[in-house]
Design an enzyme around this catalytic site. Structure first.
Site, PDB file in Angstrom:
ATOM      1  N   GLN A 183       0.807  -1.224   0.000  1.00 36.61           N
ATOM      2  CA  GLN A 183       0.000   0.000   0.000  1.00 36.61           C
ATOM      3  C   GLN A 183       0.839   1.272   0.000  1.00 36.61           C
ATOM      4  O   GLN A 183       0.288   2.368  -0.055  1.00 36.61           O
ATOM      5  CB  GLN A 183      -0.937   0.016   1.218  1.00 36.61           C
ATOM      6  N   SER A 203       3.270  -5.175  -5.096  1.00 31.35           N
ATOM      7  CA  SER A 203       2.161  -5.657  -5.916  1.00 31.35           C
ATOM      8  C   SER A 203       2.103  -4.832  -7.191  1.00 31.35           C
ATOM      9  O   SER A 203       2.552  -3.691  -7.218  1.00 31.35           O
ATOM     10  CB  SER A 203       0.866  -5.496  -5.119  1.00 31.35           C
ATOM     11  N   HIS A 205      -1.086  -4.605  -8.993  1.00 34.82           N
ATOM     12  CA  HIS A 205      -2.444  -4.091  -9.215  1.00 34.82           C
ATOM     13  C   HIS A 205      -2.882  -2.998  -8.252  1.00 34.82           C
ATOM     14  O   HIS A 205      -3.964  -2.447  -8.394  1.00 34.82           O
ATOM     15  CB  HIS A 205      -3.460  -5.243  -9.229  1.00 34.82           C
ATOM     16  N   CYS A 328     -10.080  -8.495   1.343  1.00 28.88           N
ATOM     17  CA  CYS A 328      -9.628  -9.858   1.612  1.00 28.88           C
ATOM     18  C   CYS A 328     -10.424 -10.495   2.741  1.00 28.88           C
ATOM     19  O   CYS A 328     -10.444 -11.704   2.888  1.00 28.88           O
ATOM     20  CB  CYS A 328      -8.154  -9.835   1.972  1.00 28.88           C
TER      21      CYS A 328
END
Length: 404
Positions: A183, A203, A205, A328
């Site tokens: 993040q 990450s 995406h 999640c």
């Protein structure tokens, strides 16, 4: 303005059109479709060159050497590879791991698995502002501690941990430090040439790249060793086997290149929009900010609206794509474990909404959001007997509810 409005950028982002265009060049016969591990012909060499370029683009954003970047299928795999890989390799030195209760499930569930395999894990509770106390971390460190895993930015409330100070503490004691930077990358400056971080997960995406691709930074000096979790072919310096998905890697590289160029201006714009959103709702009764505006990333705003049930609020806000808790875990109706760990009541945790803003969020969308939230909260509270009782001065916590 198109409805619904997407305000869930911390769950995933749309692929930037520039990234999609780049990815298209690596798919079809007239593109660079070869296997980068094919060393005997031009198709392979061109694919390998594309991977090298992307590896460099990722390394440049975070101040790393490109040889320290290992491609994975995403940050979940990176977290697994880092934690299991380091724990397995260094277990002769000790079997104690430290993490925090507010980590992403990819870290917590990996630690739980290691507990089943005989490791011992200490789960630190954060302070009420979400920050891990450095004194508590130091107190938890033992002779047999081999690994600390504490994230950079929390995915639900956006608070930023002091990874620089934690890194110094770990390095001084010879403990490996892993950071989940999912993040924070592309939102906060990261310079791994200065930070004493040994392993860092990324990450694609979450910053306008494709899903299904991520990376793990593995420090070379001092050299950090990890045990591979996926075998077969010895790709990625033996740390992660499998044919490299060139189109996804090129897409992630392009996304990181764009982030490096646009991060400063984009974050300033998002901070303005986030502050506009908070200023638009903060004067309502019984509204609480979760996390911290000063010590948080500029794109996340987590707010609790007391005496309103989170699920009914999300239904009322059907024109907004927002989340309660993280994607999640939002498949379950449990209140957010992150907010619970901050010492929040179940009721308040249940009434929380995470707004996360991004590259394509507009001022018009924020203003619409403010109006919609104010209207919906007012209507839901009109329907709520708890709100009536609160307004009449009844202490709701003192009520004994009948058990039917």
């Amino acid at each position: 303005m198109k409805l619904p409005i997407y305000l869930d950028y911390s769950a995933t982002t749309p692929v930037d059109p520039r990234v999609a265009e780049k990815m298209m060049q690596f798919l079809t016969l007239d593109g660079t479709f070869g296997n980068p591990a094919s060393r005997s012909h031009r198709f392979g060499w061109q694919a390998e060159e594309a991977v090298d370029i992307a590896r460099n683009q990722i390394a440049e954003l975070v101040g790393a050497d490109p040889r320290e970047i290992v491609f994975t299928s995403g940050a979940t795999e990176s977290d697994n590879l880092a934690i299991k890989g380091a724990a397995n390799f260094y277990q002769k030195k000790g079997k104690h791991i430290i993490t925090s209760k507010t980590e992403h499930k990819a870290v917590l569930d990996t630690c739980r698995q290691l507990e089943r395999e005989g490791f011992e894990v200490t789960y630190l509770a954060p302070q009420s502002n979400g920050i891990i106390s450095l004194q508590a971390l130091e107190a938890a460190m033992r002779e047999d501690t081999i690994l600390v895993s504490i994230m950079h930015v929390n995915n639900e409330i956006g608070v930023v941990q002091d990874i620089e100070a934690i890194g110094e503490m770990c390095r001084a004691r010879g403990i490996i430090y892993h950071v989940d930077a999912t993040q924070s990358v592309g939102k906060l400056p990261i310079d791994l040439s200065k930070l004493k971080v040994d392993l860092m997960s990324f990450s694609g995406h979450k910053i306008y790249g494709p899903k299904g691709i991520g990376a793990l930074y593995v420090r070379r000096k001092p050299r950090i060793r990890i045990e591979a979790q996926i075998h077969g072919g010895g790709h990625e310096r033996g740390m992660r086997s499998g044919t490299l998905p060139v189109h996804q890697i090129a897409g992630m590289g392009e996304a990181y290149r764009i982030a490096k160029e646009e991060m400063a201006s984009e974050m300033a714009r998002l901070r303005t929009l986030r502050d506009r959103l908070w200023n638009g709702v903060k004067d309502m009764e019984e509204v609480y900010l979760n996390g911290s505006l000063e010590n948080g990333v500029p794109n996340i705003l987590n707010v609790s609206f007391n005496y309103v049930e989170g699920e009914s609020l999300i239904m009322a806000l059907k024109d907004l794509a927002v989340s309660s808790g993280s994607a999640c875990t939002s498949a379950s109706l449990e209140p957010s474990y992150v907010l619970r760990a901050l010492g929040m009541t179940d009721e308040l945790a249940h009434s929380s909404i995470r707004f996360s803003l991004g590259r394509f969020t507009t001022e018009e969308e924020i203003d619409y959001t403010i109006q919609l939230v104010r209207k919906s909260i007012g209507r839901l509270r009109d329907l709520s007997p708890l709100w009536d009782m609160f307004k009449q001065g009844v202490d709701i916590n003192s009520i004994e509810w009948a058990h039917h």
